[in-house]
Design a protein around this motif. Structure first.
Motif, mmCIF file in Angstrom:
data_model
loop_
_atom_site.group_PDB
_atom_site.id
_atom_site.type_symbol
_atom_site.label_atom_id
_atom_site.label_comp_id
_atom_site.label_asym_id
_atom_site.label_seq_id
_atom_site.Cartn_x
_atom_site.Cartn_y
_atom_site.Cartn_z
ATOM 1 N N GLU A 49 33.255 46.045 50.345
ATOM 2 C CA GLU A 49 34.787 46.136 49.916
ATOM 3 C C GLU A 49 34.633 46.662 48.510
ATOM 4 O O GLU A 49 35.791 47.233 48.266
ATOM 5 C CB GLU A 49 35.131 44.691 49.828
ATOM 6 C CG GLU A 49 35.253 43.954 51.199
ATOM 7 C CD GLU A 49 35.794 42.461 51.033
ATOM 8 O OE1 GLU A 49 36.231 42.070 50.051
ATOM 9 O OE2 GLU A 49 36.091 41.754 52.195
ATOM 10 N N ASN A 50 33.794 46.488 47.698
ATOM 11 C CA ASN A 50 33.544 47.183 46.363
ATOM 12 C C ASN A 50 32.749 48.475 46.367
ATOM 13 O O ASN A 50 32.013 48.885 47.323
ATOM 14 C CB ASN A 50 33.120 46.034 45.281
ATOM 15 C CG ASN A 50 33.941 44.583 45.381
ATOM 16 O OD1 ASN A 50 35.221 44.852 45.178
ATOM 17 N ND2 ASN A 50 33.317 43.581 45.709
ATOM 18 N N PRO A 51 32.816 48.910 45.073
ATOM 19 C CA PRO A 51 32.187 50.337 44.985
ATOM 20 C C PRO A 51 30.481 49.791 45.171
ATOM 21 O O PRO A 51 30.082 48.735 44.940
ATOM 22 C CB PRO A 51 32.270 50.610 43.627
ATOM 23 C CG PRO A 51 33.603 50.089 43.236
ATOM 24 C CD PRO A 51 33.576 48.557 44.082
ATOM 25 N N SER A 52 29.610 50.794 45.491
ATOM 26 C CA SER A 52 28.332 50.373 45.696
ATOM 27 C C SER A 52 27.270 51.708 45.578
ATOM 28 O O SER A 52 27.921 52.828 45.465
ATOM 29 C CB SER A 52 28.063 50.023 47.416
ATOM 30 O OG SER A 52 28.496 51.006 48.144
ATOM 31 N N VAL A 53 26.098 51.434 45.338
ATOM 32 C CA VAL A 53 25.090 52.439 45.054
ATOM 33 C C VAL A 53 24.092 52.372 46.260
ATOM 34 O O VAL A 53 23.542 51.160 46.441
ATOM 35 C CB VAL A 53 24.389 52.289 43.798
ATOM 36 C CG1 VAL A 53 22.997 53.463 43.778
ATOM 37 C CG2 VAL A 53 25.158 52.531 42.696
ATOM 38 N N ARG A 54 24.071 53.375 46.971
ATOM 39 C CA ARG A 54 23.184 53.332 48.324
ATOM 40 C C ARG A 54 22.077 54.308 48.283
ATOM 41 O O ARG A 54 22.444 55.466 48.359
ATOM 42 C CB ARG A 54 24.013 53.102 49.543
ATOM 43 C CG ARG A 54 24.982 52.203 49.697
ATOM 44 C CD ARG A 54 25.947 52.298 50.952
ATOM 45 N NE ARG A 54 26.687 53.377 50.893
ATOM 46 C CZ ARG A 54 27.728 53.764 51.938
ATOM 47 N NH1 ARG A 54 27.625 52.987 53.107
ATOM 48 N NH2 ARG A 54 28.146 54.888 52.037
#
Length: 209
Positions: A49-54
């Motif tokens: 739902e929120n920003p992410s670093v993948r």
């Protein structure tokens, strides 16, 4: 922001792509098979739902995923300041590639992007796998909380559920309970060892960036 690609010997550490999904799911299953999370199997790659670093580590010759790391982050409103904090939801490396420092490299790449996004603190949950806990400690993470993850199986009114759930002496409305999983404080370890067939110590880690 796009994370920089880090090159190792025939391996690249780069941002996750949508086309990696099936490969990512397969890697996650294989990476967890020899860990205490071996039954945490999923057939999909969740969206946040929120920003992410993948981040993923891939073999250059065929783009096979060898490791993965996900951090979701959001803003937390304090009394005077706004702090961005993150949660490391997924981290794993295939067994044959665990001594190449892929987890360390993925974390270093992820930290660059997290810092650029203004994230100042990250949390992570893991269980009592020795290698995983050593990795967190070597990276500078600190344990902030510990508790037990307890697994019990049986029938209502019989051992061990009878001891854990006193007063229940009949079949549950919807049928028999076969498995019972719950969290408990560490001080109940010796008592619960007699009642459970499987138990893990969960540790919450935190690091300031």
């Amino acid at each position: 922001m796009t994370s920089p690609i880090q090159k190792l010997d025939g391996i690249s550490v780069r941002p996750y792509r949508d086309s990696d999904e099936k490969n990512w799911v397969n890697c996650r299953v294989q990476a967890f098979l020899d860990s205490s999370y071996r039954d945490d199997v999923q057939q999909y790659r969740e969206e946040y739902e929120n920003p992410s670093v993948r981040i993923v580590a891939v073999r250059d010759q065929d783009q096979q995923i060898l490791g993965f790391l996900d951090v979701e982050y959001c803003s937390e409103q304090g009394p005077e300041t706004v702090e961005k904090h993150g949660v490391l939801w997924h981290l794993g490396v295939l067994p044959d590639y665990r001594r190449l420092k892929l987890a360390h490299t993925m974390w270093e790449v992820a930290k660059l992007e997290l810092k650029a996004a203004g994230v100042s603190r990250v949390q992570a949950w893991t269980q009592d796998d020795t290698a995983a806990n050593l990795w967190y400690l070597r990276q500078g993470w600190k344990v902030t909380k510990s508790y037990l993850n307890v697994y019990v199986r049986g029938l209502m009114g019989e051992f061990p559920l009878k001891d854990l759930l006193p007063g229940i002496d009949r079949v549950w409305k919807y049928g028999h309970i076969r498995n019972f999983n719950f969290e408990a404080p560490l001080e109940y370890r010796s008592e619960l060892e007699k009642l459970s067939y499987r138990m893990h110590e969960v540790r919450v880690y935190e690091i300031e960036l």
